[in-house]
Design an enzyme around this catalytic site. Structure first.
Site, PDB file in Angstrom:
ATOM      1  N   SER A 124      39.599  21.582  23.947  1.00 48.32           N
ATOM      2  CA  SER A 124      40.119  22.823  24.514  1.00 48.32           C
ATOM      3  C   SER A 124      41.494  22.603  25.132  1.00 48.32           C
ATOM      4  CB  SER A 124      39.150  23.274  25.605  1.00 48.32           C
ATOM      5  OG  SER A 124      39.728  24.268  26.403  1.00 48.32           O
ATOM      6  N   TYR A 148      33.845  21.361  33.516  1.00 46.80           N
ATOM      7  CA  TYR A 148      33.827  21.680  32.078  1.00 46.80           C
ATOM      8  C   TYR A 148      35.000  20.975  31.386  1.00 46.80           C
ATOM      9  CZ  TYR A 148      34.994  24.173  27.796  1.00 46.80           C
ATOM     10  OH  TYR A 148      35.347  24.466  26.506  1.00 46.80           O
ATOM     11  N   LYS A 152      35.433  17.755  28.400  1.00 48.77           N
ATOM     12  CA  LYS A 152      36.248  17.735  27.173  1.00 48.77           C
ATOM     13  C   LYS A 152      37.178  16.515  27.181  1.00 48.77           C
ATOM     14  CE  LYS A 152      34.556  21.380  25.261  1.00 48.77           C
ATOM     15  NZ  LYS A 152      33.608  21.167  24.148  1.00 48.77           N
TER      16      LYS A 152
HETATM   17  P1  NAD Z   1      28.938  29.102  22.194  1.00 48.71           P
HETATM   18  O1  NAD Z   1      28.222  28.951  23.486  1.00 48.71           O
HETATM   19  O2  NAD Z   1      28.870  30.421  21.507  1.00 48.71           O
HETATM   20  O3  NAD Z   1      28.444  27.969  21.165  1.00 48.71           O
HETATM   21  C1  NAD Z   1      27.985  26.708  21.599  1.00 48.71           C
HETATM   22  C2  NAD Z   1      26.621  26.509  20.986  1.00 48.71           C
HETATM   23  O4  NAD Z   1      26.122  25.229  21.350  1.00 48.71           O
HETATM   24  C3  NAD Z   1      25.598  27.537  21.440  1.00 48.71           C
HETATM   25  O5  NAD Z   1      24.981  28.095  20.294  1.00 48.71           O
HETATM   26  C4  NAD Z   1      24.591  26.734  22.273  1.00 48.71           C
HETATM   27  O6  NAD Z   1      23.292  27.276  22.169  1.00 48.71           O
HETATM   28  C5  NAD Z   1      24.730  25.362  21.657  1.00 48.71           C
HETATM   29  N1  NAD Z   1      24.397  24.216  22.512  1.00 48.71           N
HETATM   30  C6  NAD Z   1      24.825  23.927  23.769  1.00 48.71           C
HETATM   31  N2  NAD Z   1      24.338  22.755  24.170  1.00 48.71           N
HETATM   32  C7  NAD Z   1      23.592  22.275  23.146  1.00 48.71           C
HETATM   33  C8  NAD Z   1      22.829  21.087  22.951  1.00 48.71           C
HETATM   34  N3  NAD Z   1      22.714  20.164  23.907  1.00 48.71           N
HETATM   35  N4  NAD Z   1      22.179  20.926  21.764  1.00 48.71           N
HETATM   36  C9  NAD Z   1      22.253  21.864  20.789  1.00 48.71           C
HETATM   37  N5  NAD Z   1      22.962  23.007  20.922  1.00 48.71           N
HETATM   38  C10 NAD Z   1      23.617  23.199  22.089  1.00 48.71           C
HETATM   39  O7  NAD Z   1      30.448  28.663  22.430  1.00 48.71           O
HETATM   40  P2  NAD Z   1      31.710  28.765  21.473  1.00 48.71           P
HETATM   41  O8  NAD Z   1      32.665  29.705  22.111  1.00 48.71           O
HETATM   42  O9  NAD Z   1      31.280  28.980  20.083  1.00 48.71           O
HETATM   43  O10 NAD Z   1      32.289  27.309  21.662  1.00 48.71           O
HETATM   44  C11 NAD Z   1      32.012  26.244  20.772  1.00 48.71           C
HETATM   45  C12 NAD Z   1      32.646  24.980  21.302  1.00 48.71           C
HETATM   46  O11 NAD Z   1      34.045  25.197  21.437  1.00 48.71           O
HETATM   47  C13 NAD Z   1      32.154  24.554  22.673  1.00 48.71           C
HETATM   48  O12 NAD Z   1      32.079  23.139  22.713  1.00 48.71           O
HETATM   49  C14 NAD Z   1      33.229  25.049  23.601  1.00 48.71           C
HETATM   50  O13 NAD Z   1      33.304  24.273  24.772  1.00 48.71           O
HETATM   51  C15 NAD Z   1      34.481  24.876  22.747  1.00 48.71           C
HETATM   52  N6  NAD Z   1      35.585  25.777  23.131  1.00 48.71           N
HETATM   53  C16 NAD Z   1      35.367  27.112  23.204  1.00 48.71           C
HETATM   54  C17 NAD Z   1      36.407  27.954  23.599  1.00 48.71           C
HETATM   55  C18 NAD Z   1      36.190  29.438  23.726  1.00 48.71           C
HETATM   56  O14 NAD Z   1      37.009  30.107  24.381  1.00 48.71           O
HETATM   57  N7  NAD Z   1      35.181  30.040  23.123  1.00 48.71           N
HETATM   58  C19 NAD Z   1      37.673  27.415  23.903  1.00 48.71           C
HETATM   59  C20 NAD Z   1      37.860  26.040  23.802  1.00 48.71           C
HETATM   60  C21 NAD Z   1      36.795  25.230  23.412  1.00 48.71           C
END
Ligand code: NAD
Ligand code: UDP
Length: 337
Positions: A124, A148, A152
């Site tokens: 991120s 958080y 990362k």
């Molecule tokens: P999201 O919460 O929709 O997707 C993450 C998924 O991981 C969820 O389906 C959750 O149920 C699953 N999960 C969490 N812990 C788990 C575990 N221990 N085992 C199995 N499944 C698990 O989030 P997103 O927005 O799709 O983000 C995806 C990734 O991208 C994340 O790592 C997030 O930190 C990163 N990210 C997101 C953003 C954003 O703004 N959406 C920005 C930068 C980075």
């Protein structure tokens, strides 16, 4: 051979699953469904005509990962699984460190044991901390402001050290800027539980009448209209970035970092005004104090991804606002609609 998406039922994961399936590759998903719904993957199947098997399991549990790797011929992994709410991470740091770091460590161990060495990691822009030098380049030092973000930074370090110690690993670290929008069909999209923390889902719920007014956090920033500036990126552009990263990982050992952003910053008021104009809806708002921890401006230098991965974002702010609203309109209660 198949691509494993950990956390593949989530917002970015489901859009990436669709993109990978449409490119002709097979996908397997491991997700504990803590922040997502199986319905997302059913819709991906409707859209692509292809099924991505879902294993409901936890990435921190070796036995769940073993099950996936022994059942499917996994060639590459995209590691989305993680908890992502900044505020919650401040309140529950141990939950965040345990989940996000254990998931990365356990996954790497099981991958190595099964001879799978290609991994693309969801990092991120938050790893740039409070750096004020824009645009943000991958060469800048990292440093975070909340648990958080630290998960990362630490996961990035774990992955880099792993690649340095074992040349069989091919690792790509993708630093996402602000993913927004939805697939143009309006069948999959972002489905936050409770009141959204992020700007675009909040705007959508105000436009829908579920929330009364948007609080614009701060209008005295040193930006063109005083409101915060971010690099919003369409989630389908982001999904395509993963495909490019998977292609790159195939024949590049080591660990390489890429920003995935557009390189253009838009203010909160740009989003509100564009959303109203393109969708012909009202987004009532008021100015509120700055949100603690926010910075004025944040946008990427996306040149490295363009040069090395051959990827750049194509979709405009208008596309982002139209597609976010299209998803919201057709699914007023998300996947529960
Ligand atoms: P999201 O919460 O929709 O997707 C993450 C998924 O991981 C969820 O389906 C959750 O149920 C699953 N999960 C969490 N812990 C788990 C575990 N221990 N085992 C199995 N499944 C698990 O989030 P997103 O927005 O799709 O983000 C995806 C990734 O991208 C994340 O790592 C997030 O930190 C990163 N990210 C997101 C953003 C954003 O703004 N959406 C920005 C930068 C980075
Ligand atoms: N923001 C806002 N009102 C909200 C949510 C966010 O004014 O209800 C602003 C926030 O201050 C920032 C921008 O919108 O300037 C993007 O915030 P978001 O939480 O979506 O992303 P991040 O803080 O991670 O960049």
């Amino acid at each position: 051979m198949a691509i494993l998406l950990t956390g593949g039922a989530g917002y970015i994961g489901s859009h990436t699953a669709l993109t990978i399936l449409n490119s002709g590759m097979d996908v397997v998903v491991l997700d504990n469904l803590l922040n997502s719904s199986e319905e997302a993957l059913k819709r991906v199947e409707q859209l692509t005509g292809k099924k991505a098997p879902l294993i409901v399991g936890d990435c921190t549990r070796k036995e769940d990962l073993e099950k996936v790797f022994s059942q499917y011929p996994i060639e590459q992994v995209v590691h989305f699984a993680g908890l992502k709410a900044v505020g919650e991470s401040v309140e529950k740091p141990l939950l965040y460190y345990r989940n996000n770091l254990d998931a990365t460590l356990t996954l790497l161990e099981v991958m190595r044991a099964h001879g799978c060495f290609d991994i693309v990691f969801s990092s991120s822009a938050t790893v740039y901390g409070t750096i004020q030098e824009m645009p943000l380049r991958e060469t800048l030092p990292v440093g975070c402001t909340n648990p958080y973000g630290w998960t990362k930074c630490m996961s990035e370090q774990i992955l880099k050290d792993t690649a340095a110690a074992d040349e069989r690993f091919h690792i790509v670290l993708l630093r996402y800027f602000n993913p927004v929008g939805a697939h143009e069909s309006g069948m999959i999209g972002e489905d936050p539980s409770g009141i959204p923390n992020n700007l675009m889902p909040f705007i959508c719920q105000v436009a829908r009448g579920r929330l009364k007014e948007l609080s614009v956090f701060g209008h005295d920033y040193p930006t063109k209209d005083g409101t915060g500036v971010r690099d919003y990126i369409h989630v389908m552009d982001l999904a395509e970035g993963h495909l490019a990263a998977l292609h790159y990982a195939r024949d590049h050992a080591g660990a390489e970092v890429f920003n995935l952003g557009t390189g253009t910053g838009y203010s909160v008021m740009d989003l509100v005004n564009t959303f109203e104009a393109v969708n012909q809806v009202k987004v009532p708002y008021h100015f509120a104090p700055r949100r603690p921890g926010d910075i004025a401006t944040c946008y990427a230098d996306p040149a490295k991804a363009k040069e090395v991965l051959g990827w750049s974002a194509k979709r405009t702010l208008t596309d982002m606002c139209r597609d976010a609203w299209n998803w919201q309109k057709h699914n007023p209660d998300g996947y529960r609609s």
